[in-house]
Scaffold this motif. Structure first.
Motif, PDB file in Angstrom:
ATOM      1  N   PRO A  82       3.199  -5.194 -16.089  1.00  0.00           N
ATOM      2  CA  PRO A  82       2.958  -3.596 -15.439  1.00  0.00           C
ATOM      3  C   PRO A  82       3.751  -2.557 -15.644  1.00  0.00           C
ATOM      4  CG  PRO A  82       2.140  -5.610 -13.930  1.00  0.00           C
ATOM      5  CD  PRO A  82       3.374  -6.041 -14.720  1.00  0.00           C
ATOM      6  N   GLN A 141      -3.047  -4.991 -17.804  1.00  0.00           N
ATOM      7  CA  GLN A 141      -1.775  -4.248 -16.634  1.00  0.00           C
ATOM      8  C   GLN A 141      -1.955  -4.151 -15.705  1.00  0.00           C
ATOM      9  OE1 GLN A 141      -0.257  -1.882 -20.320  1.00  0.00           O
ATOM     10  NE2 GLN A 141       1.671  -2.174 -19.358  1.00  0.00           N
ATOM     11  N   ASN A 147      -7.458   4.960 -16.649  1.00  0.00           N
ATOM     12  CA  ASN A 147      -5.979   5.382 -16.219  1.00  0.00           C
ATOM     13  C   ASN A 147      -5.292   5.374 -14.169  1.00  0.00           C
ATOM     14  OD1 ASN A 147      -5.570   5.805 -18.551  1.00  0.00           O
ATOM     15  ND2 ASN A 147      -6.810   7.964 -18.834  1.00  0.00           N
ATOM     16  N   MET A 195      -6.336   4.194  -0.481  1.00  0.00           N
ATOM     17  CA  MET A 195      -7.361   3.709  -1.531  1.00  0.00           C
ATOM     18  C   MET A 195      -8.762   3.143  -2.074  1.00  0.00           C
ATOM     19  SD  MET A 195      -3.743   2.071  -1.465  1.00  0.00           S
ATOM     20  CE  MET A 195      -2.679   4.005  -1.382  1.00  0.00           C
ATOM     21  N   GLN A 238       3.760 -10.117 -13.040  1.00  0.00           N
ATOM     22  CA  GLN A 238       2.494  -9.310 -12.834  1.00  0.00           C
ATOM     23  C   GLN A 238       2.376  -9.813 -11.348  1.00  0.00           C
ATOM     24  OE1 GLN A 238       1.218  -8.332 -15.772  1.00  0.00           O
ATOM     25  NE2 GLN A 238      -0.836  -7.177 -14.936  1.00  0.00           N
ATOM     26  N   ALA A 280       1.121  -0.909  -0.193  1.00  0.00           N
ATOM     27  CA  ALA A 280       0.456  -0.025  -0.194  1.00  0.00           C
ATOM     28  C   ALA A 280       0.865   1.129  -0.188  1.00  0.00           C
ATOM     29  CB  ALA A 280      -0.701   0.209   0.912  1.00  0.00           C
ATOM     30  N   LYS A 307      -3.351  -9.267 -16.795  1.00  0.00           N
ATOM     31  CA  LYS A 307      -2.146  -9.309 -17.644  1.00  0.00           C
ATOM     32  C   LYS A 307      -2.043  -8.314 -18.756  1.00  0.00           C
ATOM     33  CE  LYS A 307      -0.001 -12.014 -20.401  1.00  0.00           C
ATOM     34  NZ  LYS A 307       0.805 -12.733 -20.957  1.00  0.00           N
ATOM     35  N   GLY A 327       4.240   1.273  -1.120  1.00  0.00           N
ATOM     36  CA  GLY A 327       5.236   1.658  -1.925  1.00  0.00           C
ATOM     37  C   GLY A 327       4.340   1.681  -3.192  1.00  0.00           C
ATOM     38  N   LEU A 328       3.983   0.799  -3.546  1.00  0.00           N
ATOM     39  CA  LEU A 328       3.196   0.671  -5.041  1.00  0.00           C
ATOM     40  C   LEU A 328       1.716   1.834  -5.664  1.00  0.00           C
ATOM     41  CD1 LEU A 328       4.529  -3.163  -5.246  1.00  0.00           C
ATOM     42  CD2 LEU A 328       5.685  -1.007  -5.823  1.00  0.00           C
ATOM     43  N   LEU A 329       0.989   2.701  -4.582  1.00  0.00           N
ATOM     44  CA  LEU A 329       0.061   2.891  -4.597  1.00  0.00           C
ATOM     45  C   LEU A 329       0.199   4.460  -4.971  1.00  0.00           C
ATOM     46  CD1 LEU A 329      -2.432  -0.245  -3.701  1.00  0.00           C
ATOM     47  CD2 LEU A 329      -1.753   0.320  -5.921  1.00  0.00           C
ATOM     48  N   GLU A 330      -0.774   5.463  -5.194  1.00  0.00           N
ATOM     49  CA  GLU A 330      -1.237   5.984  -4.723  1.00  0.00           C
ATOM     50  C   GLU A 330      -2.258   6.700  -4.350  1.00  0.00           C
ATOM     51  OE1 GLU A 330      -0.476   9.116  -8.199  1.00  0.00           O
ATOM     52  OE2 GLU A 330      -1.861   6.870  -9.615  1.00  0.00           O
ATOM     53  N   PRO A 339      -1.733  -5.735 -11.411  1.00  0.00           N
ATOM     54  CA  PRO A 339      -0.957  -6.436 -11.012  1.00  0.00           C
ATOM     55  C   PRO A 339      -1.751  -7.227 -10.306  1.00  0.00           C
ATOM     56  CG  PRO A 339      -0.171  -4.316 -10.567  1.00  0.00           C
ATOM     57  CD  PRO A 339      -0.663  -4.161 -11.380  1.00  0.00           C
ATOM     58  N   SER A 370       5.025   7.114  -8.674  1.00  0.00           N
ATOM     59  CA  SER A 370       3.808   8.106  -7.726  1.00  0.00           C
ATOM     60  C   SER A 370       3.178   7.779  -6.563  1.00  0.00           C
ATOM     61  CB  SER A 370       2.273   7.773  -9.226  1.00  0.00           C
ATOM     62  OG  SER A 370       2.087   6.142  -8.645  1.00  0.00           O
ATOM     63  N   SER A 371       3.676   6.151  -6.010  1.00  0.00           N
ATOM     64  CA  SER A 371       3.305   5.799  -4.517  1.00  0.00           C
ATOM     65  C   SER A 371       3.232   7.174  -4.110  1.00  0.00           C
ATOM     66  CB  SER A 371       3.718   4.993  -4.661  1.00  0.00           C
ATOM     67  OG  SER A 371       5.080   4.399  -4.552  1.00  0.00           O
ATOM     68  N   ILE A 372       2.519   6.482  -1.843  1.00  0.00           N
ATOM     69  CA  ILE A 372       2.749   7.757  -0.804  1.00  0.00           C
ATOM     70  C   ILE A 372       3.841   7.636  -0.278  1.00  0.00           C
ATOM     71  CG2 ILE A 372       1.897   7.235   0.872  1.00  0.00           C
ATOM     72  CD1 ILE A 372      -0.039   6.024   0.071  1.00  0.00           C
ATOM     73  N   TRP A 399       5.921  -1.232 -13.372  1.00  0.00           N
ATOM     74  CA  TRP A 399       6.240  -1.320 -11.677  1.00  0.00           C
ATOM     75  C   TRP A 399       7.097   1.007 -11.980  1.00  0.00           C
ATOM     76  CZ3 TRP A 399       3.345  -3.195  -9.168  1.00  0.00           C
ATOM     77  CH2 TRP A 399       3.698  -4.916  -9.094  1.00  0.00           C
ATOM     78  N   LEU A 418       2.334 -10.664  -7.211  1.00  0.00           N
ATOM     79  CA  LEU A 418       2.955 -10.326  -6.080  1.00  0.00           C
ATOM     80  C   LEU A 418       2.729 -11.656  -5.435  1.00  0.00           C
ATOM     81  CD1 LEU A 418       2.642  -6.912  -5.245  1.00  0.00           C
ATOM     82  CD2 LEU A 418       4.687  -7.828  -6.852  1.00  0.00           C
ATOM     83  N   GLN A 475      -3.875   3.936 -11.375  1.00  0.00           N
ATOM     84  CA  GLN A 475      -2.946   2.881 -10.429  1.00  0.00           C
ATOM     85  C   GLN A 475      -3.980   1.869 -10.035  1.00  0.00           C
ATOM     86  OE1 GLN A 475      -0.291   2.424 -11.638  1.00  0.00           O
ATOM     87  NE2 GLN A 475       0.572   4.057 -10.361  1.00  0.00           N
ATOM     88  N   SER A 476      -3.851   0.180 -10.133  1.00  0.00           N
ATOM     89  CA  SER A 476      -4.706  -0.751  -9.400  1.00  0.00           C
ATOM     90  C   SER A 476      -3.837  -1.843  -9.179  1.00  0.00           C
ATOM     91  CB  SER A 476      -5.965  -0.816 -10.440  1.00  0.00           C
ATOM     92  OG  SER A 476      -5.598  -1.202 -11.366  1.00  0.00           O
ATOM     93  N   LEU A 477      -4.596  -2.490  -8.382  1.00  0.00           N
ATOM     94  CA  LEU A 477      -4.703  -4.188  -7.742  1.00  0.00           C
ATOM     95  C   LEU A 477      -5.069  -4.796  -7.560  1.00  0.00           C
ATOM     96  CD1 LEU A 477      -2.097  -3.756  -5.241  1.00  0.00           C
ATOM     97  CD2 LEU A 477      -1.315  -4.184  -7.263  1.00  0.00           C
ATOM     98  N   HIS A 521       4.272   3.021 -10.921  1.00  0.00           N
ATOM     99  CA  HIS A 521       4.227   2.960  -9.153  1.00  0.00           C
ATOM    100  C   HIS A 521       4.468   2.716  -8.580  1.00  0.00           C
ATOM    101  CE1 HIS A 521      -0.064  -0.477  -9.986  1.00  0.00           C
ATOM    102  NE2 HIS A 521       0.419  -0.280 -10.797  1.00  0.00           N
TER     103      HIS A 521
END
Lengths: 472, 472
Positions: free
Chosen positions: B90, A282, A247, A226, A311, A197, A279, A199-202, A284, B98-100, B92, A313, A249-251, B95
């Motif tokens: 993806p 795109q 557009n 999120m 793709q 959360a 996939k 490190g990879l999402l805004e 993840p 732009s993350s927190i 990455w 984690l 970011q998502s998971l 990701h």
């Protein structure tokens, strides 16, 4: 609580209790607005009658130290600082209420709290019963562990290299080809979600999940801003995801093997379908695979095993199998992702316990772990059969369920929407703790997550019959 | 990295390296834009000549798998997915960017990375040397630990009750009267700061700190959107704080005993002054007290010992004294604060390692810990004297310093502003790693945090002389 009145003091017992409570308030341990333990709890702690406690509380109330709120309990009085102590103190309540992180839902706070109570029957706990933990073997294994000086210093950002090497071999048996550089050791799967959360999402990113979802009962993503969106996995999934995602970011978060809370496992085709859909878009995938060792039949390969696009984690852990107290899990991911998560972990807690990592490395590499798992599955199968027997005998008329494929849970569905907070609280009154469906999906008043893994067989029986009685 | 070429393969060594790198890219382990290890590192890993590695990389470059960036290294090529794999993956990089959470500063990332390198001389590391850790005694103590079934399950939200009880007694000797309910066990002091940031502050809140400050080199508060403001503790402190704070939430972070990075300790009067100022303004204080056991003289009481307003959040840890690998620290605070932080910890990582908690409880309660501390102080004193001797002999003309009062650090001040990133990098080239002052205060180009606790005496001498040479 450790304080007890002194039977040989020149003060009476109730005077001592008064003085003790005053000192806790004066010292700032109990700030304005703190809720005191109940009379029953205080009496148990002090090993006195409730009437003695009541006398003390009445006196403190009369003097303005405490105040009662009807139906809610006794609190440190609002004006205690002005009246008695002529000092100000930080407004902790305001600090807490305006801060960033969401509190746990009230029901979940109550679950966390009552799980500490030895007298309660825990019908929903997602944890192995103490009797299923290999406590003695763990204790013995401590004697076989030899520590290296370097290993007990600060960890390398990704965690013990020894453990990561051992995990590579272990994961190979699960169909996952990876290298130590693609592994991050974490303090349990929940921390992995937290790191993802951060490190990879805004803020405003979307986390897709199935319905119901374990993620509804914890909120690493929600607290970071999120949006959680529940979706159905059907033929229109792709179009649906595309429309919502746009557009952003998502998971996609999923537990394809022995889902929490439903206990369901996906077929290989279902796994491939989700992978292909994600996939193309795109998106993840977080594949939470912490239960797979507990499947009664041989598990089908995880999504990660056919991931050729970096793709997925993948998350594993020993919390559900060996001991939650170790607090050891792992993430397998592309190198830039692992490095990023490791950087944040270093900023968060400087790595996981080196001792726990040594123990896990020892158990997996010596084969102790596999032997334990074999035995554990046998035990869990017996427990599942016992509970299924009880359900067949008593619950046929009021509920339906599928027999367990492994793990801990049976997703018990009541025909009527009876599983509400009132039922939860009423059961607590009878010392029975359930995990109601609504903590996994707000509007669900039909289900409970029944766990056959924690309570003893006698407790399971007693708890289930109490539940049945209250529902009738 | 674990892969090595097979000397008996029908493929040549350089063909095998090519195939291995391709497979890492195909599997998504190395995504687009991933920086490859250096030629030197690859050669060492594969146990081959650099020329063999170069041949393989050249081939992969020619085929469009890799691309070079001048002066920076070799990367997985941007169009590798279209060209070779006909698939998307993806993004990455997007990701991550732009993350927190903020990434660590580059210098600090380099420090974390090079600290893993055995050949480097670590002149600034804030950690006990492996030879100062009681590794053998810890190993022996594992045999004396008996585990209880309940203790190795999920922890209670505040951590092991046994350990909290033991800590109450331990803290009493430090002048702090508290109860188990006022203690939260955390995975090291850094996690305590993280929990405080998430649980007690809002975005835009202010965290006051001294200058320079350890908090500048980690950023639990900054990443959560708080503003860090450095202040001087002088007679105008109160007015200054009032003016900046206005109506905002704020905290004052300090290390009054053996400050990190300066090694300085406050007098009792200084502590009382800060407490009074903050009390009047209702600014909570975070008292980071992780070094006090390492003071060569008897420490003066902590601020927490005279806190009667529940104003001080007190942090302790065994990371600087017993083993950082344990990952065990504690927070002492008013009950509503402890409950709040415990709730967030449960949402973050479900508690700290039960095994680590057992070990710490054992060491403190049996007195092993006190005996170890006594010995540790003696060792550190010898090391400090050795380094001070070197400084007197060689550094008189270029720098000034105060002799150490305890702990790990000497805050070495160069007369000229020579401690810049170029020096940091040049020293790395000579395998010497320093903690430059600018990671604790951006504009500081005069200081390094010299640690006599980590490197061996020979290394300390060699490192310091290399430093001196480069500076001259």
């Amino acid at each position: 609580m450790s304080w007890k009145p002194n039977r040989h003091s020149h003060l009476t017992i109730h005077e001592q209790i008064v003085e003790w409570i005053k000192s806790r308030i004066e010292r700032g341990d109990w700030t304005v607005g703190t809720k005191l333990p109940t009379q029953r709890q205080l009496a148990a702690q002090c090993e006195v009658n409730r009437s003695t406690v009541q006398l003390a509380l009445d006196e403190l109330r009369a003097d303005g130290w405490l105040e009662s709120k009807v139906g809610s309990g006794v609190y440190v009085a609002n004006n205690v600082w002005n009246m008695h102590l002529r000092k100000v103190q930080p407004n902790w309540k305001k600090h807490i209420e305006s801060s960033i992180y969401k509190p746990n839902y009230h029901t979940i706070q109550l679950i966390n709290e009552f799980e500490q109570n030895d007298r309660i029957i825990r019908l929903g706990t997602g944890e192995l019963s103490p009797e299923l933990l290999p406590t003695k073997l763990l204790e013995q294994s401590l004697q076989e562990i030899s520590l290296e000086q370097k290993a007990i210093g600060y960890s390398s950002p990704q965690g013990s290299e020894k453990l990561r090497g051992i995990l590579c071999k272990y994961l190979k048996a699960r169909g996952i080809e990876t290298a130590p550089e693609n592994i991050l050791i974490v303090s349990g799967a929940l921390q992995a979600l937290q790191l993802i959360a951060m490190g990879l999402l805004e803020q405003g990113s979307i986390v897709f999940q199935e319905q119901p979802s374990y993620l509804h009962s914890v909120h690493p993503f929600q607290s970071a801003g999120m949006r959680m969106i529940s979706v159905l996995r059907n033929s229109r999934l792709g179009g649906h995801l595309r429309k919502i995602k746009r557009n952003r970011q998502s998971l996609f978060y999923c537990v394809p093997t022995l889902n929490n809370p439903t206990g369901h496992s996906w077929s290989l085709e279902e796994k491939k379908h989700l992978y292909e859909v994600c996939k193309e878009l795109q998106i993840p995938i977080i594949e939470d695979d912490v239960y797979h060792e507990l499947l009664f039949q041989r598990p089908s390969p995880p999504i990660k095993s056919f991931d050729t696009s970096g793709q997925v984690l993948y998350i594993g852990s020993v919390s559900k199998t060996l001991s939650p107290g170790l607090r050891i899990g792992w993430v397998v991911a592309p190198e830039p992702v692992v490095k990023r998560l490791a950087d944040i972990k270093m900023q968060t807690d400087y790595g996981s316990s080196a001792f726990s990592q040594e123990i896990v490395a020892h158990w997996i590499s010596t084969g102790l772990y596999d032997i334990h798992l074999e035995n554990l599955r046998t035990q869990l199968k017996k427990r599942a059969a016992f509970v299924e027997g009880l359900l067949e005998q008593h619950f046929q008329k009021v509920a339906s369920w599928k027999n367990s494929e492994g793990g801990f849970y049976i997703w018990l569905r009541f025909h009527e929407p009876v599983v509400n907070k009132a039922l939860f609280l009423k059961l607590l009154h009878y010392h029975v703790l359930i995990n109601p469906g609504y903590i996994y999906e707000t509007r669900d008043l039909h289900h409970i997550r029944l766990s056959y893994a924690y309570a003893s067989l006698e407790e399971l029986k007693e708890g289930l019959l109490t539940l049945l009685e209250l529902i009738k």
